[in-house]
Design a protein around this motif. Structure first.
Motif, short mmCIF file in Angstrom:
data_model
loop_
_atom_site.label_atom_id
_atom_site.label_comp_id
_atom_site.label_asym_id
_atom_site.label_seq_id
_atom_site.Cartn_x
_atom_site.Cartn_y
_atom_site.Cartn_z
N THR A 58 0.82 -1.21 0.00
CA THR A 58 0.00 0.00 0.00
C THR A 58 0.85 1.26 0.00
O THR A 58 2.03 1.23 0.37
N ASP A 59 0.25 2.34 -0.40
CA ASP A 59 0.87 3.66 -0.30
C ASP A 59 0.17 4.49 0.78
O ASP A 59 0.39 5.68 0.91
N THR A 91 -5.83 -0.83 0.74
CA THR A 91 -4.58 -1.29 0.15
C THR A 91 -4.61 -1.18 -1.38
O THR A 91 -5.68 -1.09 -1.99
N CYS A 92 -3.43 -1.21 -1.96
CA CYS A 92 -3.34 -1.23 -3.42
C CYS A 92 -3.49 -2.67 -3.92
O CYS A 92 -4.38 -2.97 -4.69
N ARG A 93 -2.62 -3.53 -3.44
CA ARG A 93 -2.75 -4.94 -3.79
C ARG A 93 -2.48 -5.77 -2.55
O ARG A 93 -1.93 -5.28 -1.57
N THR A 120 -5.95 -7.03 -6.49
CA THR A 120 -5.67 -5.59 -6.60
C THR A 120 -6.96 -4.84 -6.34
O THR A 120 -8.00 -5.16 -6.92
N ARG A 122 -6.77 -1.13 -5.98
CA ARG A 122 -6.60 0.17 -6.62
C ARG A 122 -5.16 0.30 -7.09
O ARG A 122 -4.29 -0.47 -6.71
N ASP A 123 -4.92 1.30 -7.93
CA ASP A 123 -3.57 1.54 -8.43
C ASP A 123 -2.68 2.09 -7.32
O ASP A 123 -3.13 2.82 -6.43
N PHE A 124 -1.40 1.76 -7.40
CA PHE A 124 -0.38 2.31 -6.52
C PHE A 124 -0.13 3.74 -6.97
O PHE A 124 -0.02 4.01 -8.16
#
Length: 189
Positions: A58-59, A91-93, A120, A122-124
């Motif tokens: 995640t970011d 989270t992203c993935r 996944t 969402r996008d990072f």
């Protein structure tokens, strides 16, 4: 290579436990990884009892910062697809895993994990100096019992510059949270 992420494991009451974890991976396409929790950690106890979990990439550095110091987090979760566990919705993935081997002969346990499902959400966001600065600040916060809090505060001053130059509201909030944590728990002068 160490990949910074968040791991959910199941507490004895079947509720999710969220903790930052930096598993060792061998390549970007990894199919297994090594977790190295301390033998006193809740994550270790949970994964020893129930050998399944979810690694989140995640970011979301605010959640990572709060999880690093044990701050209660009001997170939302989805049920995992294959393992009995939970996926963090921010989270992203994510990588659902099963523990295949445990070596607990040392204080730092080695747990080999095999990935059994991927997803996944969402996008990072991408590379960002402020997000990386928060990861470093969170790691330092977990070491206030080992390092001089005033030295950590000096590092935080440097990291704050990166956050102010390149961060957004989430990174600024995370930096303020960690600085407050250091001031409260580390008793800096």
């Amino acid at each position: 290579m160490i990949l910074e992420g968040l791991v959910t494991s199941l507490n004895s009451d079947q509720q999710p436990h969220l903790a930052p974890m930096g598993p060792l991976v061998d390549s970007p396409e990894f199919t297994h990884f090594l977790l190295r929790p301390f033998n006193t950690s809740t994550t270790y106890q949970n994964l020893r009892r129930h050998r399944e979990g979810v690694l989140h990439i995640t970011d979301d550095v605010l959640t990572l910062a709060k999880a690093a110091v044990g701050e209660p987090i009001r997170a939302q979760y989805l049920p995992a697809q294959v393992v009995r566990g939970f996926v963090l919705t921010s989270t992203c993935r994510y990588l659902e895993f099963r523990i295949t081997e445990i070596d607990d002969s040392q204080e730092r346990v080695t747990m080999r994990a095999e990935i059994v499902a991927r997803g996944t959400l969402r996008d990072f966001f991408g590379l960002n100096r402020a997000k990386h600065a928060i990861v470093e600040a969170a790691i330092l916060a977990t070491r206030i019992h080992l390092l001089d809090p005033n030295e950590i505060a000096k590092e935080y001053q440097k990291l704050r510059i990166l956050v102010e130059k390149t961060g957004g509201p989430q990174e600024l909030e995370a930096m303020a949270f960690l600085e407050n944590y250091l001031h409260t728990k580390g008793r800096t002068v």
